[in-house]
Design an enzyme around this catalytic site. Structure first.
Site, PDB file in Angstrom:
ATOM      1  N   ARG A 297       0.851  -1.193   0.000  1.00 37.48           N
ATOM      2  CA  ARG A 297       0.000   0.000   0.000  1.00 37.48           C
ATOM      3  C   ARG A 297       0.890   1.248   0.000  1.00 37.48           C
ATOM      4  O   ARG A 297       0.625   2.232  -0.667  1.00 37.48           O
ATOM      5  CB  ARG A 297      -0.955   0.019   1.202  1.00 37.48           C
ATOM      6  CG  ARG A 297      -1.739   1.313   1.263  1.00 37.48           C
ATOM      7  CD  ARG A 297      -2.941   1.380   2.220  1.00 37.48           C
ATOM      8  NE  ARG A 297      -3.112   0.330   3.161  1.00 37.48           N
ATOM      9  CZ  ARG A 297      -2.581   0.326   4.389  1.00 37.48           C
ATOM     10  NH1 ARG A 297      -1.830   1.329   4.812  1.00 37.48           N
ATOM     11  NH2 ARG A 297      -2.798  -0.698   5.186  1.00 37.48           N
TER      12      ARG A 297
ATOM     13  N   TYR B 272     -13.615  20.258 -14.844  1.00 38.39           N
ATOM     14  CA  TYR B 272     -14.093  18.883 -14.948  1.00 38.39           C
ATOM     15  C   TYR B 272     -15.252  18.662 -13.969  1.00 38.39           C
ATOM     16  O   TYR B 272     -15.150  19.029 -12.797  1.00 38.39           O
ATOM     17  CB  TYR B 272     -12.914  17.951 -14.648  1.00 38.39           C
ATOM     18  CG  TYR B 272     -13.299  16.495 -14.585  1.00 38.39           C
ATOM     19  CD1 TYR B 272     -13.818  15.849 -15.708  1.00 38.39           C
ATOM     20  CD2 TYR B 272     -13.144  15.770 -13.420  1.00 38.39           C
ATOM     21  CE1 TYR B 272     -14.183  14.520 -15.650  1.00 38.39           C
ATOM     22  CE2 TYR B 272     -13.493  14.433 -13.358  1.00 38.39           C
ATOM     23  CZ  TYR B 272     -14.019  13.813 -14.474  1.00 38.39           C
ATOM     24  OH  TYR B 272     -14.374  12.500 -14.414  1.00 38.39           O
TER      25      TYR B 272
END
Ligand SMILES: *Cc1c(COP(=O)(O)O)cnc(C)c1O
Length: 378
Positions: A46, A98
């Site tokens: 991770r 966006y």
């Protein structure tokens, strides 16, 4: 090193144990330790993975940054950046951006007490007016989506610095081949690598590059603590895509220029938005801060109805009706109902985004075929 060489070599070296020229896909979740906390730089995937590191070094090189951090998507990268902020902090951003960014800001972060002002960033006086004592971040997108306005990065980063405000530029539409915002004073640059960096519409990925220690420390902490990390296969695909970034984007831009010229003179077209046209209101700023004008074009028909726009989009054969952009294939979309559907109609219209607007992402097909396709679609 010049850009075309960087796109192949930045931060890359053959893998040490085998000499593999391409970085292997390190499909592992964990790494052996010689003694507790004694390892070769990786302890748990991770936090880090060598395939991811190879990609991050590449993007940092392309953007001229010290470091980069990559994420499972563009919005995950934005989410991690926004988590630097605390309740009461304020962000100034553009009113033409966006749709997913607008949704993240207004529906995820506003309820946590972070405030946003959406202004027309092509007007410096409006940005000045929006800055408050609590303003901590300026979020710039240029070229803007879908109206393809150009925001002057240098002008805004100068203003931000005077006011102790961090600047982030969403560079997805330009790609580092055409625009490197850190060279114009930005603190961080963000990409939806799903678009031009990946370039083949086969991966979702996001990345932030920066030389600002505070920003990079926060991002590393977010990577570890909130974990929206990309898998090694995705990192490999983006890295592979980047190797051809320069040739792909150049061809797309060359095609887009021809298409913009076609649209500009076409009797059925109402208006065209393309920063490469001399008539574009920020054409000179685009020339100053971009190496070329990009491969996104938006336009509306003289028949300004949604029906006419939708019919046109269904008539094209090489332009696939789909969300997204930046791939080798040409795409066509209807921003008001697709990418920007999460922005309320009155907010869209105030920003100048009409329901009849058509957006195209120009690919690397033969320009003659693309022009023929658009011509027959009218
Ligand atoms: C697509 C896009 C994003 C979001 O990226 P994802 O990879 O889809 O999460 C952010 N900014 C811009 C300008 C985009 O086009």
């Amino acid at each position: 090193m010049k850009f075309n060489t960087k796109a192949i070599h930045a931060g890359q070296h053959p893998e040490e144990t085998s000499g593999a020229v391409m970085p292997p896909i390190f499909q592992t979740s964990t790494y052996q330790q010689k003694a507790p906390n004694q390892h070769q730089g990786y302890d748990y995937a991770r936090v880090g993975n060598p395939t991811r590191t190879a990609l991050e070094k590449m993007v940092a090189g392309l953007e001229g940054a010290d470091e980069a951090a990559s994420f499972a998507s563009g919005v995950a990268a934005m989410d991690a950046l926004m988590k630097m902020l605390r309740p009461g902090d304020h962000v100034v951003t553009t009113n033409d951006l966006y749709g997913g960014s607008y949704r993240l800001f207004t529906q995820v972060f506003e309820p946590y007490g972070i405030e946003f002002s959406f202004v027309d960033m092509t007007d410096l006086s409006l940005v000045k007016e929006a800055i408050r004592p609590e303003t901590r971040m300026m979020w710039i997108e240029t070229p803007t989506n879908p109206l393809l306005r150009i925001v002057d990065i240098r002008e805004l980063t100068d203003l931000a610095r005077e006011n102790d405000v961090l600047t982030v530029v969403d560079n997805t539409f330009a790609s580092p081949y055409l625009q490197r915002p850190l060279e114009h004073g930005a603190d961080a640059v963000l990409h939806s690598a799903t678009k031009y960096l990946g370039g083949h519409s086969d991966v979702i990925h996001g990345v932030v590059a920066s030389s600002n220690k505070e920003i990079m420390e926060n991002l590393r902490f977010q990577v570890k603590s909130t974990g929206a990390v990309p898998g090694p296969m995705d990192c490999y695909l983006v890295l592979r895509g980047i190797k051809t970034l320069a040739v792909r984007v150049q061809r797309s831009v060359d095609n887009a220029k021809k298409i913009a010229e076609l649209l500009k003179d076409h009797p059925k077209v109402g208006s065209v938005n393309y920063p490469g046209l001399a008539s574009h209101p920020q054409h000179e700023i685009a020339k100053k801060q971009m190496d070329d004008f990009g491969a996104m074009v938006s336009f509306s028909l003289k028949d300004d109805s949604i029906e006419a726009a939708v019919k046109f989009m269904q008539n094209t054969k090489y332009f696939t009706l789909a969300e997204s952009l930046g791939g080798v294939e040409s795409l066509i979309s209807h921003p008001a109902s697709m990418t920007h559907g999460s922005i309320p109609k009155e907010v869209r219209e105030k920003a100048g985004l009409k329901d009849s607007l058509i957006r195209i992402s120009v690919g690397i097909e033969d320009a003659d075929d693309l022009i023929e396709d658009l011509t027959q679609a009218f």
